[in-house]
Design a protein around this motif. Sequence first.
Motif, PDB file in Angstrom:
ATOM      1  N   ILE A  63     -16.618  67.203  69.890  1.00 31.53           N
ATOM      2  CA  ILE A  63     -17.051  66.278  70.952  1.00 31.53           C
ATOM      3  C   ILE A  63     -16.502  64.867  70.688  1.00 31.53           C
ATOM      4  O   ILE A  63     -15.977  64.203  71.584  1.00 31.53           O
ATOM      5  CB  ILE A  63     -18.600  66.249  71.043  1.00 31.53           C
ATOM      6  N   ALA A  64     -16.617  64.417  69.425  1.00 34.82           N
ATOM      7  CA  ALA A  64     -16.162  63.054  69.100  1.00 34.82           C
ATOM      8  C   ALA A  64     -14.659  62.934  69.331  1.00 34.82           C
ATOM      9  O   ALA A  64     -14.173  61.929  69.858  1.00 34.82           O
ATOM     10  CB  ALA A  64     -16.517  62.709  67.652  1.00 34.82           C
ATOM     11  N   ASN A  65     -13.913  63.969  68.965  1.00 36.94           N
ATOM     12  CA  ASN A  65     -12.463  63.942  69.181  1.00 36.94           C
ATOM     13  C   ASN A  65     -12.147  63.857  70.673  1.00 36.94           C
ATOM     14  O   ASN A  65     -11.306  63.073  71.110  1.00 36.94           O
ATOM     15  CB  ASN A  65     -11.819  65.183  68.567  1.00 36.94           C
ATOM     16  N   ARG A  66     -12.867  64.667  71.458  1.00 38.29           N
ATOM     17  CA  ARG A  66     -12.625  64.672  72.913  1.00 38.29           C
ATOM     18  C   ARG A  66     -12.929  63.299  73.508  1.00 38.29           C
ATOM     19  O   ARG A  66     -12.175  62.778  74.328  1.00 38.29           O
ATOM     20  CB  ARG A  66     -13.495  65.757  73.554  1.00 38.29           C
ATOM     21  N   LEU A  67     -14.020  62.692  73.074  1.00 42.01           N
ATOM     22  CA  LEU A  67     -14.402  61.378  73.626  1.00 42.01           C
ATOM     23  C   LEU A  67     -13.371  60.304  73.264  1.00 42.01           C
ATOM     24  O   LEU A  67     -12.952  59.510  74.110  1.00 42.01           O
ATOM     25  CB  LEU A  67     -15.782  60.967  73.103  1.00 42.01           C
ATOM     26  N   MET A  68     -12.951  60.286  71.979  1.00 46.54           N
ATOM     27  CA  MET A  68     -11.977  59.271  71.540  1.00 46.54           C
ATOM     28  C   MET A  68     -10.653  59.455  72.280  1.00 46.54           C
ATOM     29  O   MET A  68     -10.049  58.506  72.783  1.00 46.54           O
ATOM     30  CB  MET A  68     -11.735  59.388  70.032  1.00 46.54           C
ATOM     31  N   LYS A  69     -10.208  60.710  72.326  1.00 41.03           N
ATOM     32  CA  LYS A  69      -8.917  61.025  72.929  1.00 41.03           C
ATOM     33  C   LYS A  69      -8.924  60.673  74.420  1.00 41.03           C
ATOM     34  O   LYS A  69      -8.027  59.983  74.919  1.00 41.03           O
ATOM     35  CB  LYS A  69      -8.719  62.540  72.761  1.00 41.03           C
ATOM     36  N   GLY A  70      -9.977  61.089  75.114  1.00 44.15           N
ATOM     37  CA  GLY A  70     -10.074  60.859  76.556  1.00 44.15           C
ATOM     38  C   GLY A  70     -10.045  59.368  76.854  1.00 44.15           C
ATOM     39  O   GLY A  70      -9.318  58.890  77.728  1.00 44.15           O
ATOM     40  N   CYS A  71     -10.831  58.628  76.087  1.00 45.91           N
ATOM     41  CA  CYS A  71     -10.964  57.199  76.299  1.00 45.91           C
ATOM     42  C   CYS A  71      -9.618  56.483  76.058  1.00 45.91           C
ATOM     43  O   CYS A  71      -9.184  55.647  76.855  1.00 45.91           O
ATOM     44  CB  CYS A  71     -12.004  56.739  75.295  1.00 45.91           C
ATOM     45  N   LEU A  72      -8.961  56.835  74.968  1.00 45.27           N
ATOM     46  CA  LEU A  72      -7.725  56.134  74.596  1.00 45.27           C
ATOM     47  C   LEU A  72      -6.566  56.489  75.521  1.00 45.27           C
ATOM     48  O   LEU A  72      -5.764  55.619  75.890  1.00 45.27           O
ATOM     49  CB  LEU A  72      -7.363  56.428  73.135  1.00 45.27           C
ATOM     50  N   LEU A  73      -6.480  57.776  75.901  1.00 46.32           N
ATOM     51  CA  LEU A  73      -5.336  58.182  76.725  1.00 46.32           C
ATOM     52  C   LEU A  73      -5.398  57.604  78.136  1.00 46.32           C
ATOM     53  O   LEU A  73      -4.392  57.513  78.826  1.00 46.32           O
ATOM     54  CB  LEU A  73      -5.199  59.706  76.750  1.00 46.32           C
ATOM     55  N   GLN A  74      -6.590  57.175  78.554  1.00 51.30           N
ATOM     56  CA  GLN A  74      -6.717  56.528  79.880  1.00 51.30           C
ATOM     57  C   GLN A  74      -6.137  55.116  79.868  1.00 51.30           C
ATOM     58  O   GLN A  74      -5.871  54.538  80.899  1.00 51.30           O
ATOM     59  CB  GLN A  74      -8.198  56.330  80.199  1.00 51.30           C
ATOM     60  N   HIS A  75      -6.010  54.549  78.678  1.00 50.04           N
ATOM     61  CA  HIS A  75      -5.682  53.127  78.586  1.00 50.04           C
ATOM     62  C   HIS A  75      -4.169  52.915  78.586  1.00 50.04           C
ATOM     63  O   HIS A  75      -3.452  53.495  77.764  1.00 50.04           O
ATOM     64  CB  HIS A  75      -6.315  52.564  77.299  1.00 50.04           C
TER      65      HIS A  75
END
Length: 322
Positions: A63-75
């Motif tokens: 879950i933590a990986n998905r949240l970090m990845k999702g958040c960063l790749l949007q930027h």
Amino acid sequence: MEHLRPVLLKGGTPPKLITLIEKLLGATKDIAQLVSQGALAGVLGFSSEKNTHGERQKHMDVIANRLMKGCLLQHSQVRTIASEEEGTVVAGHERGHYVVAFDPLDGSSNIDSNGQIGTIFTIYPARGDVPANSELQFRRPGTQQVCAGYVLYGPSTLLVITTGGPTHCFTLDVASGEFLLATHQMHMPVDTQEFAVNMANQRFWDAPFRRYIDDLLNGEKGPRVKRYNMRWNAAMVGDVHRILTRGGIFIYPEDNRDLQQPAKLRLLYEANPIALLIEKAGGKAYTQTQRILAIEPFELHQRVAVIVGSANEVDACLGYFK
Ligand code: F6P
């Protein structure tokens, strides 16, 4: 109490880097919320997945990986990301100015026992001469980091961060959802009487390191002539935070359990960011033979021995390897 942005702006951090840091911290606030809910959020226990290193993942790792990845790749400023939980790098935006690496949940074996865990991150300027999907974006020494930090999910959620100046500590105010400044400049004592090491590995250590720990254990009757105490959190973020706060030494040395893989901790998203935070707080960060930040990496998930903490104690430990 001061917010993150004005503190970093005053220290000369570029506004676009601050915006990226704020974006990344958005994911850590979501992780903090889930971790604090524990069983109520259904996030404890193992998932059925293994990560790229063959380790069984906890639900919260995924879950933590998905949240970090999702958040960063949007930027739009993020050119490339690398994570402990991903085999290789993930391309972001070709025009992004930064690359970000992270360990989404350090110490995740602690989660089911309500122990300390954390997210470690590091940011480098993107290389314009290699594509976004190239691991070469991260094959550079830790001295080139423009930001290093961790978020520690403990009794309070803390952010410890440097953008090249002092190591700051912020506390997450749950009411406003903002990180507020707690300590402007963390300073660690140069001497200590406390060490952190997994003693269960003692029989696998090399002779010099065994001698060093034996001398600490011999206390005031041994050559170090002082009594040492031991603390071991099983999450590097927890041990390092204690050391940044009151001094100490944290060591994960090489050992001979697996000759193909003598070291345990990863250079890119564990050792390097922790080394920068420790140095900016007045401590030292070495492997058994060299300054961690000076290492020229040869692979993405490279592992290194880690000896970090109070300057005089790190020197004393390194003396046994000479
Ligand atoms: O993988 C990283 C880590 O969880 C560190 O945070 C911690 O210091 C270490 O591994 C603990 O590993 P072990 O319990 O195997 O010694």
